[in-house]
Design a protein around this motif. Structure first.
Motif, PDB file in Angstrom:
ATOM      1  N   PRO A   1       0.775  -1.187  -0.070  1.00 41.88           N
ATOM      2  CA  PRO A   1      -0.036   0.024  -0.140  1.00 41.88           C
ATOM      3  C   PRO A   1       0.818   1.351   0.138  1.00 41.88           C
ATOM      4  CG  PRO A   1       0.155  -0.727   2.352  1.00 41.88           C
ATOM      5  CD  PRO A   1       0.800  -1.971   1.232  1.00 41.88           C
ATOM      6  N   PHE A   2       2.286   1.154   0.394  1.00 42.77           N
ATOM      7  CA  PHE A   2       3.035   2.470   0.438  1.00 42.77           C
ATOM      8  C   PHE A   2       3.751   2.757  -0.917  1.00 42.77           C
ATOM      9  CE2 PHE A   2       2.471   0.324   4.747  1.00 42.77           C
ATOM     10  CZ  PHE A   2       1.703   1.089   5.050  1.00 42.77           C
ATOM     11  N   LYS A   3       3.565   1.928  -1.852  1.00 41.41           N
ATOM     12  CA  LYS A   3       4.625   1.909  -2.840  1.00 41.41           C
ATOM     13  C   LYS A   3       4.654   3.287  -3.718  1.00 41.41           C
ATOM     14  CE  LYS A   3       2.433  -0.885  -6.309  1.00 41.41           C
ATOM     15  NZ  LYS A   3       2.504  -2.001  -7.253  1.00 41.41           N
ATOM     16  N   ALA A   4       3.464   3.722  -3.809  1.00 36.52           N
ATOM     17  CA  ALA A   4       3.501   4.948  -4.736  1.00 36.52           C
ATOM     18  C   ALA A   4       3.599   6.314  -3.828  1.00 36.52           C
ATOM     19  CB  ALA A   4       1.709   4.975  -5.360  1.00 36.52           C
ATOM     20  N   LEU A   5       3.955   6.177  -2.633  1.00 32.78           N
ATOM     21  CA  LEU A   5       4.165   7.372  -1.985  1.00 32.78           C
ATOM     22  C   LEU A   5       5.679   7.916  -1.863  1.00 32.78           C
ATOM     23  CD1 LEU A   5       1.865   6.148   1.242  1.00 32.78           C
ATOM     24  CD2 LEU A   5       1.248   7.473  -0.829  1.00 32.78           C
ATOM     25  N   ASP A   6       5.696   9.276  -1.724  1.00 32.78           N
ATOM     26  CA  ASP A   6       7.283   9.725  -1.510  1.00 32.78           C
ATOM     27  C   ASP A   6       7.533   9.270  -0.175  1.00 32.78           C
ATOM     28  OD1 ASP A   6       6.135  11.845   0.329  1.00 32.78           O
ATOM     29  OD2 ASP A   6       5.376  12.885  -1.610  1.00 32.78           O
ATOM     30  N   ALA A   7       8.769   9.543   0.229  1.00 29.79           N
ATOM     31  CA  ALA A   7       9.335   9.391   1.394  1.00 29.79           C
ATOM     32  C   ALA A   7       8.514   9.925   2.732  1.00 29.79           C
ATOM     33  CB  ALA A   7      11.005   9.855   1.499  1.00 29.79           C
ATOM     34  N   ALA A   8       8.245  11.248   2.740  1.00 22.95           N
ATOM     35  CA  ALA A   8       7.681  11.788   3.728  1.00 22.95           C
ATOM     36  C   ALA A   8       6.055  11.347   3.898  1.00 22.95           C
ATOM     37  CB  ALA A   8       7.470  13.481   3.396  1.00 22.95           C
ATOM     38  N   ALA A   9       5.321  11.205   2.861  1.00 22.29           N
ATOM     39  CA  ALA A   9       4.166  10.393   2.857  1.00 22.29           C
ATOM     40  C   ALA A   9       3.942   9.006   3.272  1.00 22.29           C
ATOM     41  CB  ALA A   9       3.479  10.507   1.509  1.00 22.29           C
ATOM     42  N   LYS A  10       5.060   8.272   2.892  1.00 24.71           N
ATOM     43  CA  LYS A  10       5.177   6.944   3.267  1.00 24.71           C
ATOM     44  C   LYS A  10       5.391   6.807   4.936  1.00 24.71           C
ATOM     45  CE  LYS A  10       7.491   3.795   0.972  1.00 24.71           C
ATOM     46  NZ  LYS A  10       8.629   2.948   0.600  1.00 24.71           N
ATOM     47  N   GLN A  11       6.429   7.558   5.362  1.00 25.04           N
ATOM     48  CA  GLN A  11       6.489   7.668   6.798  1.00 25.04           C
ATOM     49  C   GLN A  11       5.461   7.893   7.664  1.00 25.04           C
ATOM     50  OE1 GLN A  11       9.918  10.510   7.876  1.00 25.04           O
ATOM     51  NE2 GLN A  11      10.085   9.597   9.830  1.00 25.04           N
ATOM     52  N   ASN A  12       4.849   9.039   7.210  1.00 27.91           N
ATOM     53  CA  ASN A  12       3.351   9.545   7.886  1.00 27.91           C
ATOM     54  C   ASN A  12       2.327   8.355   7.780  1.00 27.91           C
ATOM     55  OD1 ASN A  12       1.518  11.310   9.343  1.00 27.91           O
ATOM     56  ND2 ASN A  12       0.753  11.265   7.244  1.00 27.91           N
ATOM     57  N   ALA A  13       2.311   7.686   6.751  1.00 27.62           N
ATOM     58  CA  ALA A  13       1.201   6.879   6.365  1.00 27.62           C
ATOM     59  C   ALA A  13       1.648   5.405   7.164  1.00 27.62           C
ATOM     60  CB  ALA A  13       0.936   6.323   4.876  1.00 27.62           C
ATOM     61  N   ILE A  14       2.539   5.189   7.403  1.00 29.43           N
ATOM     62  CA  ILE A  14       3.034   3.727   7.972  1.00 29.43           C
ATOM     63  C   ILE A  14       2.924   4.002   9.628  1.00 29.43           C
ATOM     64  CG2 ILE A  14       4.773   2.496   9.051  1.00 29.43           C
ATOM     65  CD1 ILE A  14       6.108   2.536   6.120  1.00 29.43           C
ATOM     66  N   ALA A  15       3.110   5.366  10.149  1.00 28.82           N
ATOM     67  CA  ALA A  15       2.885   5.774  11.361  1.00 28.82           C
ATOM     68  C   ALA A  15       1.431   5.833  11.832  1.00 28.82           C
ATOM     69  CB  ALA A  15       3.557   7.010  11.715  1.00 28.82           C
ATOM     70  N   THR A  16       0.562   6.417  10.746  1.00 32.76           N
ATOM     71  CA  THR A  16      -0.855   6.857  11.006  1.00 32.76           C
ATOM     72  C   THR A  16      -1.421   5.136  10.903  1.00 32.76           C
ATOM     73  OG1 THR A  16      -0.759   8.733   9.793  1.00 32.76           O
ATOM     74  CG2 THR A  16      -2.875   7.464  10.011  1.00 32.76           C
ATOM     75  N   VAL A  17      -0.978   4.148  10.236  1.00 33.39           N
ATOM     76  CA  VAL A  17      -1.585   2.904  10.066  1.00 33.39           C
ATOM     77  C   VAL A  17      -1.043   2.086  11.448  1.00 33.39           C
ATOM     78  CG1 VAL A  17      -1.588   0.372   9.198  1.00 33.39           C
ATOM     79  CG2 VAL A  17      -1.702   2.627   7.901  1.00 33.39           C
ATOM     80  N   SER A  18      -0.074   2.208  11.991  1.00 34.54           N
ATOM     81  CA  SER A  18       0.630   1.526  12.960  1.00 34.54           C
ATOM     82  C   SER A  18       0.009   2.053  14.312  1.00 34.54           C
ATOM     83  CB  SER A  18       2.030   1.847  13.200  1.00 34.54           C
ATOM     84  OG  SER A  18       2.673   1.081  14.100  1.00 34.54           O
ATOM     85  N   ASP A  19      -0.240   3.346  14.423  1.00 34.47           N
ATOM     86  CA  ASP A  19      -0.824   3.788  15.834  1.00 34.47           C
ATOM     87  C   ASP A  19      -2.099   4.010  15.744  1.00 34.47           C
ATOM     88  OD1 ASP A  19       1.935   4.368  16.388  1.00 34.47           O
ATOM     89  OD2 ASP A  19       1.836   6.363  15.834  1.00 34.47           O
ATOM     90  N   GLY A  20      -2.892   3.731  14.432  1.00 35.61           N
ATOM     91  CA  GLY A  20      -4.414   3.958  14.333  1.00 35.61           C
ATOM     92  C   GLY A  20      -5.109   2.725  14.526  1.00 35.61           C
ATOM     93  N   THR A  21      -4.637   1.626  14.411  1.00 37.07           N
ATOM     94  CA  THR A  21      -5.433   0.549  14.631  1.00 37.07           C
ATOM     95  C   THR A  21      -4.906  -0.676  15.665  1.00 37.07           C
ATOM     96  OG1 THR A  21      -6.451  -1.276  13.142  1.00 37.07           O
ATOM     97  CG2 THR A  21      -4.393  -0.811  12.604  1.00 37.07           C
ATOM     98  N   ASP A  22      -5.863  -1.391  16.059  1.00 37.73           N
ATOM     99  CA  ASP A  22      -5.429  -2.504  16.774  1.00 37.73           C
ATOM    100  C   ASP A  22      -5.455  -3.717  16.042  1.00 37.73           C
ATOM    101  OD1 ASP A  22      -4.821  -1.015  19.048  1.00 37.73           O
ATOM    102  OD2 ASP A  22      -6.793  -0.991  19.907  1.00 37.73           O
ATOM    103  N   ALA A  23      -5.695  -3.648  14.677  1.00 40.24           N
ATOM    104  CA  ALA A  23      -6.180  -4.841  13.908  1.00 40.24           C
ATOM    105  C   ALA A  23      -5.105  -5.819  13.703  1.00 40.24           C
ATOM    106  CB  ALA A  23      -6.656  -4.182  12.542  1.00 40.24           C
ATOM    107  N   ALA A  24      -5.225  -7.010  13.603  1.00 39.23           N
ATOM    108  CA  ALA A  24      -4.371  -7.846  13.004  1.00 39.23           C
ATOM    109  C   ALA A  24      -4.217  -7.294  11.406  1.00 39.23           C
ATOM    110  CB  ALA A  24      -4.907  -9.201  12.922  1.00 39.23           C
ATOM    111  N   ILE A  25      -2.685  -7.686  11.086  1.00 40.75           N
ATOM    112  CA  ILE A  25      -2.521  -6.976   9.845  1.00 40.75           C
ATOM    113  C   ILE A  25      -1.606  -8.094   9.157  1.00 40.75           C
ATOM    114  CG2 ILE A  25      -1.004  -5.440   8.670  1.00 40.75           C
ATOM    115  CD1 ILE A  25      -1.640  -3.010  10.715  1.00 40.75           C
ATOM    116  N   ILE A  26      -1.840  -8.335   7.991  1.00 42.56           N
ATOM    117  CA  ILE A  26      -0.932  -8.935   6.919  1.00 42.56           C
ATOM    118  C   ILE A  26      -0.643  -7.788   5.748  1.00 42.56           C
ATOM    119  CG2 ILE A  26      -0.765 -10.831   5.432  1.00 42.56           C
ATOM    120  CD1 ILE A  26      -2.837 -12.320   7.158  1.00 42.56           C
ATOM    121  N   LEU A  27       0.563  -7.761   5.854  1.00 44.81           N
ATOM    122  CA  LEU A  27       1.132  -6.745   4.971  1.00 44.81           C
ATOM    123  C   LEU A  27       1.957  -7.511   3.915  1.00 44.81           C
ATOM    124  CD1 LEU A  27       2.262  -3.892   4.052  1.00 44.81           C
ATOM    125  CD2 LEU A  27       4.198  -4.019   5.742  1.00 44.81           C
ATOM    126  N   VAL A  28       1.678  -7.105   2.408  1.00 43.08           N
ATOM    127  CA  VAL A  28       2.633  -7.876   1.427  1.00 43.08           C
ATOM    128  C   VAL A  28       3.568  -6.714   1.112  1.00 43.08           C
ATOM    129  CG1 VAL A  28       2.588  -8.398  -0.978  1.00 43.08           C
ATOM    130  CG2 VAL A  28       0.900  -9.475   0.685  1.00 43.08           C
TER     131      VAL A  28
END
Length: 192
Positions: A143-170
């Motif tokens: 899900p992060f491959k189309a993002l520039d470095a800053a957007a990717k860093q924010n998106a990963i942090a947002t997903v990581s901190d924003g959910t307690d869901a189980a995650i399978i990341l490819v």
């Protein structure tokens, strides 16, 4: 949360899943890594019920599952905010859509149609839509491959901190897996 036993899948003569067994507990995070074409996306599609395996069993106990595909799957006639609200069960949570767009840095894009957004922004809208419904299981296909470095860093942090869901990341990026706190599984070893 999720258990796969001896799951196999073929496309004609090409066997992409070979007796795959996997267990995922609530809140657990797994990154599935391996070379292109080894069946990682097919695995997610089978888990989501978008494709039936040729053999084996899939036991899914998640009440709400969200799937973020490699490419954004937005409805072109809806604005970014309307695309996020689309998955909400009622109007009581309409403000949640705007809040998630804000968390991904897209407040100014809420009223724009997908064609007016960059590919990276469209992918962030897809991530916001996946998280707004508070899933138990989140399937993320690069899900992060189309993002520039800053957007990717924010998106990963947002997903990581924003959910307690189980995650399978490819992913092909070990740093993404580490940043999300995933246990890494080499799919070429799992899918022998």
């Amino acid at each position: 949360m999720l258990e796969l036993k001896n799951v196999s899948l073929s496309y004609g003569d090409l066997r992409v899943l070979r007796d795959v067994s996997l267990r995922l507990d609530p809140g657990e995070r797994i990154a599935v890594m391996g070379p292109s074409g080894c069946g990682k996306t097919s695995l997610l599609r089978v888990i989501a019920g978008l494709q039936s395996p040729d053999s084996g069993t899939v036991k899914l106990a998640a009440r709400r599952l969200s799937f973020v595909f490699q490419e954004p799957r937005l409805l072109p006639w809806l604005t970014a905010e309307e695309n996020v609200r689309l998955v909400l069960p009622d109007t009581h949570h309409v403000d949640d859509a705007a809040a998630w767009l804000s968390r991904f840095g897209l407040s100014d894009a809420a009223d724009k149609l997908p064609a007016e957004l960059s590919g990276g922004m469209q992918q962030l809208v897809s991530l916001a839509r996946a998280l707004v419904c508070v899933p138990d299981l989140l399937l993320l296909d690069e899900p992060f491959k189309a993002l520039d470095a800053a957007a990717k860093q924010n998106a990963i942090a947002t997903v990581s901190d924003g959910t307690d869901a189980a995650i399978i990341l490819v992913t092909h990026d070990a740093c993404e897996a580490e940043s999300l706190g995933c246990r890494v599984m080499d799919f070429s070893e799992l899918n022998k």
